[in-house]
Every structure is written in structure tokens, then in C-alpha cells.
Motif scaffolding. Structure first.
Motif, short mmCIF file in Angstrom:
data_model
loop_
_atom_site.label_atom_id
_atom_site.label_comp_id
_atom_site.label_asym_id
_atom_site.label_seq_id
_atom_site.Cartn_x
_atom_site.Cartn_y
_atom_site.Cartn_z
N ILE A 150 0.87 -1.19 0.00
CA ILE A 150 0.00 0.00 0.00
C ILE A 150 0.90 1.24 0.00
O ILE A 150 1.86 1.30 0.77
CB ILE A 150 -0.92 -0.01 1.24
N TYR A 151 0.57 2.19 -0.84
CA TYR A 151 1.44 3.37 -0.95
C TYR A 151 1.23 4.31 0.24
O TYR A 151 0.11 4.72 0.53
CB TYR A 151 1.16 4.11 -2.27
N PRO A 152 2.31 4.67 0.94
CA PRO A 152 2.16 5.47 2.15
C PRO A 152 1.95 6.97 1.92
O PRO A 152 1.76 7.72 2.88
CB PRO A 152 3.49 5.23 2.88
N ARG B 122 -4.17 10.62 -6.78
CA ARG B 122 -4.42 10.95 -5.37
C ARG B 122 -5.82 10.44 -5.00
O ARG B 122 -6.80 10.85 -5.62
CB ARG B 122 -4.38 12.47 -5.27
N VAL B 123 -5.92 9.56 -4.02
CA VAL B 123 -7.26 9.09 -3.63
C VAL B 123 -7.70 9.86 -2.38
O VAL B 123 -6.85 10.36 -1.64
CB VAL B 123 -7.31 7.54 -3.40
N THR C 130 -7.18 3.15 2.52
CA THR C 130 -6.59 2.13 3.38
C THR C 130 -6.30 0.83 2.63
O THR C 130 -5.41 0.08 3.00
CB THR C 130 -7.52 1.80 4.58
N ALA C 131 -7.03 0.57 1.55
CA ALA C 131 -6.83 -0.69 0.82
C ALA C 131 -5.69 -0.64 -0.18
O ALA C 131 -4.98 -1.64 -0.37
CB ALA C 131 -8.11 -1.10 0.12
N VAL C 132 -5.48 0.50 -0.83
CA VAL C 132 -4.41 0.57 -1.84
C VAL C 132 -3.58 1.86 -1.77
O VAL C 132 -2.41 1.88 -2.13
CB VAL C 132 -4.93 0.46 -3.30
N GLY C 133 -4.20 2.94 -1.32
CA GLY C 133 -3.50 4.23 -1.33
C GLY C 133 -3.47 4.81 -2.74
O GLY C 133 -4.14 4.31 -3.65
N ASP C 134 -2.71 5.88 -2.90
CA ASP C 134 -2.61 6.53 -4.22
C ASP C 134 -2.02 5.52 -5.20
O ASP C 134 -0.95 4.97 -4.94
CB ASP C 134 -1.72 7.77 -4.11
N PHE C 135 -2.68 5.28 -6.30
CA PHE C 135 -2.21 4.19 -7.17
C PHE C 135 -1.64 4.71 -8.49
O PHE C 135 -1.89 5.84 -8.91
CB PHE C 135 -3.29 3.13 -7.35
N VAL C 136 -0.87 3.84 -9.12
CA VAL C 136 -0.08 4.24 -10.30
C VAL C 136 -0.95 4.33 -11.56
O VAL C 136 -1.76 3.45 -11.85
CB VAL C 136 1.07 3.22 -10.52
N LEU C 137 -0.73 5.44 -12.30
CA LEU C 137 -1.39 5.63 -13.60
C LEU C 137 -0.41 5.39 -14.74
O LEU C 137 -0.77 4.93 -15.82
CB LEU C 137 -1.91 7.07 -13.72
N ARG D 89 -10.66 0.50 -7.77
CA ARG D 89 -9.81 1.52 -8.40
C ARG D 89 -10.37 1.91 -9.77
O ARG D 89 -10.37 3.08 -10.16
CB ARG D 89 -8.39 0.97 -8.58
N GLN D 90 -10.86 0.91 -10.48
CA GLN D 90 -11.39 1.21 -11.82
C GLN D 90 -12.66 2.06 -11.74
O GLN D 90 -12.86 2.98 -12.52
CB GLN D 90 -11.60 -0.11 -12.59
N ILE D 91 -13.50 1.75 -10.76
CA ILE D 91 -14.74 2.54 -10.61
C ILE D 91 -14.39 3.98 -10.21
O ILE D 91 -14.97 4.94 -10.71
CB ILE D 91 -15.68 1.87 -9.59
N TYR D 92 -13.41 4.12 -9.33
CA TYR D 92 -13.01 5.47 -8.93
C TYR D 92 -12.46 6.25 -10.14
O TYR D 92 -12.79 7.43 -10.33
CB TYR D 92 -11.96 5.39 -7.81
#
Ligand code: GLU
Length: 304
Positions: free
Chosen positions: A125-127, A146-147, A173-180, A217-220
Motif C-alpha cells: 500500500i502506498y504510504p 491521489r485518492v 486504506t486498501a491501496v493508497g494513491d495508485f499508479v497511472l 480503483r477502476q470505478i473510482y
């Protein structure tokens, strides 16, 4: 055949394999479920080759997948889409997200060392280290979305999977900011899949449950890009004798092109379809499609 509620004219499904090896029993189950759902709804079934990650691509695998699907009686509608030819669309979506994304210089090791925990796909998870800018002198390893902060309703994604039931995930809490986008220029699967599902007009995503953890993530991303959210159905994954998800790494063998019926019947059994007296590939589909239709006649009801 039982009538299905979802308008047949609207239904668009797809199978989106990554060409990392030939089809095996696990990928056949996903392909079969998506094909059955499309045909049971009198919808279109598209084939998209997800060949963005050239480091993982295996030469000729895409060709082999296309050949196998044809030999197994799964004919795609329209032209096959290759993600490697669609990079402009990913760039456009990325540009649209400029206000909510940022460059991140953290290496995989640094993220793992933060020990916040593991996301459902096994990645750390990205901190949030680079949220407010990268440390001086460092260059980007990735661009991240940025989530919303934990507790924010916008970042709590809730959806009803047609097989798995209700699913809720708090992105922070589940993944954090994720890579695009990766630092080496590769587009992330999450971004590409959302862009392509929307451009191709996909109404129903049917795939393996190993991707259930990617769905929030995809829905977001769909929300952020102003795109519609398709319905989702995640079928259980095929496991090997040790209980691990079947994949090339866990010893899956390629499907035998000369024995399509054996593999089709086995995959159908795995999906809970009881078929009798099937004597050919066309006969298999003639019998399997109405069985699937019966089970998913109420597309919004869980647990067939
Ligand atoms: N390309 C992904 C895979 O082969 C599947 C993508 C999807 O169905 O959303 O695992």
C-alpha cells in the motif's frame, strides 16, 4: 430461452487477455464466462489484447490466444483491439487527471519498507510519501492518482458484483494513491482498462475473481474521468492442486487445440454448468448458452 432483463441491444461484453502465454484452464474459464454472458444477452463480445507491458509479453502468445478462441468456438465481434496501438487515448485520460495526480520518486523497496500493508493484489500500500512533492534531486518512478483521505465518502467504493455479491473498499486504506503511468513510460493496467472499456462501450465486465481487488480503483477512475460504470461479474479462479491460482507461474499447461471439447466441458463444470450428451463444439455452445441464461436471468441478483 428465458428472457433477460438487460436490453440485448445494449449489451457489450469483452475478453481482455494479456499476451503473457497461451490460454490455460484458468483463462479459459474467464473467456467462457464472458462469452456465455454476452451470448445469453444477445449482446456483442469483443476481444482486446492487453499488450502494453512489453516486458511481460511472450512472442506469439497473442496469436496463439486468438487461434485458441477460434478453435474453441468463441468468435469475437468487430475488430480485435490492441492496447499497444491506443496510447494516445491513455495520454488524453492522463491529461484529464492532471489536477489529481502527481509524480512519485519512491522505489518499490522504499514503499515496501514503509510496511503499511499489502493491497489485495499483493502490492504494498502506498504510504503517500510524495503527495506533497518529491524530495529534491529525485526523479519520478511513477505518476500516481491521489485518492481521498480515509473516511471520505468519495473514496469508499461500493458495488454489487453479479457473482460475488456486495463489495466495499476504502481506497485510502486498501491501496493508497495508485499508479497511472510508470516512470519508464508504460501505462498502468488500471488506467488503460478503464479508458478502453468506456471507448468500446462495454456494459458488462465478466472476468476472474483475481481482478475483484482492482475493480474499486477502476470505478473510482471512471468517476474521475466522467465515464459510466459497467456491471461486474467475477468468476472464481481455477486453482492448482496446491490451492494456488492457476497461472503460467504455478504450472498451468496450454490448452490442447486438438481437444477443445474436453477443455470446454471441464471449464463449464467449473462454472457450475451441468451439460449432458454434448457431441461437438457448436453443440456445446448451443446447450451452454441457455443454461447460463437461466442462471443469470435476473442480472442484479447475486449468487446464481
Ligand atoms: N489483461 C488482464 C489479464 O489478462 C485482464 C483485464 C480485465 O479483464 O480487466 O489478467
Amino acid at each position: 430461452m428465458q428472457r433477460l432483463k438487460h436490453s440485448p441491444l445494449n449489451y457489450v461484453g469483452r475478453f481482455a487477455p494479456s499476451p503473457t502465454g497461451p490460454l490455460h484452464a484458468g483463462s479459459l474459464r474467464a473467456a467462457m464466462a464472458s462469452y456465455l454472458d454476452a451470448r445469453a444477452h444477445h449482446g456483442r463480445w469483443l476481444l482486446r489484447i492487453e499488450d502494453l507491458d512489453t516486458a511481460r509479453a511472450v512472442p506469439d502468445a497473442a496469436h496463439h490466444i486468438i487461434q485458441t478462441l477460434a478453435a474453441f468456438g468463441m468468435d469475437a465481434d468487430g475488430d480485435i483491439v490492441w492496447q499497444s496501438q491506443r496510447k494516445n487515448s491513455y495520454q488524453q485520460a492522463f491529461d484529464q487527471l492532471a489536477d489529481v495526480s502527481y509524480p512519485c520518486s519512491c522505489s518499490r523497496r522504499e514503499i515496501a519498507d514503509s510496511r503499511i500493508g499489502l493491497a489485495s493484489d499483493g502490492a504494498a500500500i502506498y504510504p503517500g510519501t510524495c503527495r506533497n512533492g518529491m524530495a529534491a534531486g529525485r526523479s519520478p518512478h511513477a505518476w500516481r492518482l491521489r485518492v481521498p483521505e480515509a473516511g471520505h465518502a468519495e473514496g469508499e467504493i461500493c458495488f454489487k458484483d453479479r457473482w460475488q455479491g456486495l463489495f466495499t473498499e476504502q481506497l485510502a486504506t486498501a491501496v493508497g494513491d495508485f499508479v497511472l503511468k510508470r516512470g519508464d513510460g508504460f501505462w498502468a493496467y488500471q488506467l488503460a482498462v478503464v479508458v478502453d472499456d468506456a471507448i468500446q462501450g462495454v456494459t458488462d465486465v465478466v472476468r476472474g475473481a483475481d481482478l475483484l481487488g482492482s475493480t474499486a480503483r477502476q470505478i473510482y477512475l471512471q468517476h474521475k474521468l466522467g465515464l459510466p460504470t459497467p456491471r461486474y461479474l467475477h468468476v472464481p479462479v481455477v486453482a492448482n492442486a496446491a490451492g494456488e491460482k492457476l497461472s503460467k507461474q504455478t504450472g498451468a499447461s496450454a490448452l490442447d487445440l486438438n481437444k477443445p471439447l474436453t477443455a470446454l466441458l471441464e471449464a463449464a463444470q467449473g462454472l457450475g454448468l451441468a451439460l449432458d450428451g454434448v457431441n461437438s463444439v457448436p453443440d456445446f455452445w448451443r446447450k451452454a448458452i441457455p443454461l447460463w441464461a437461466q442462471r443469470f436471468a435476473e442480472p442484479d441478483v447475486n449468487h446464481p
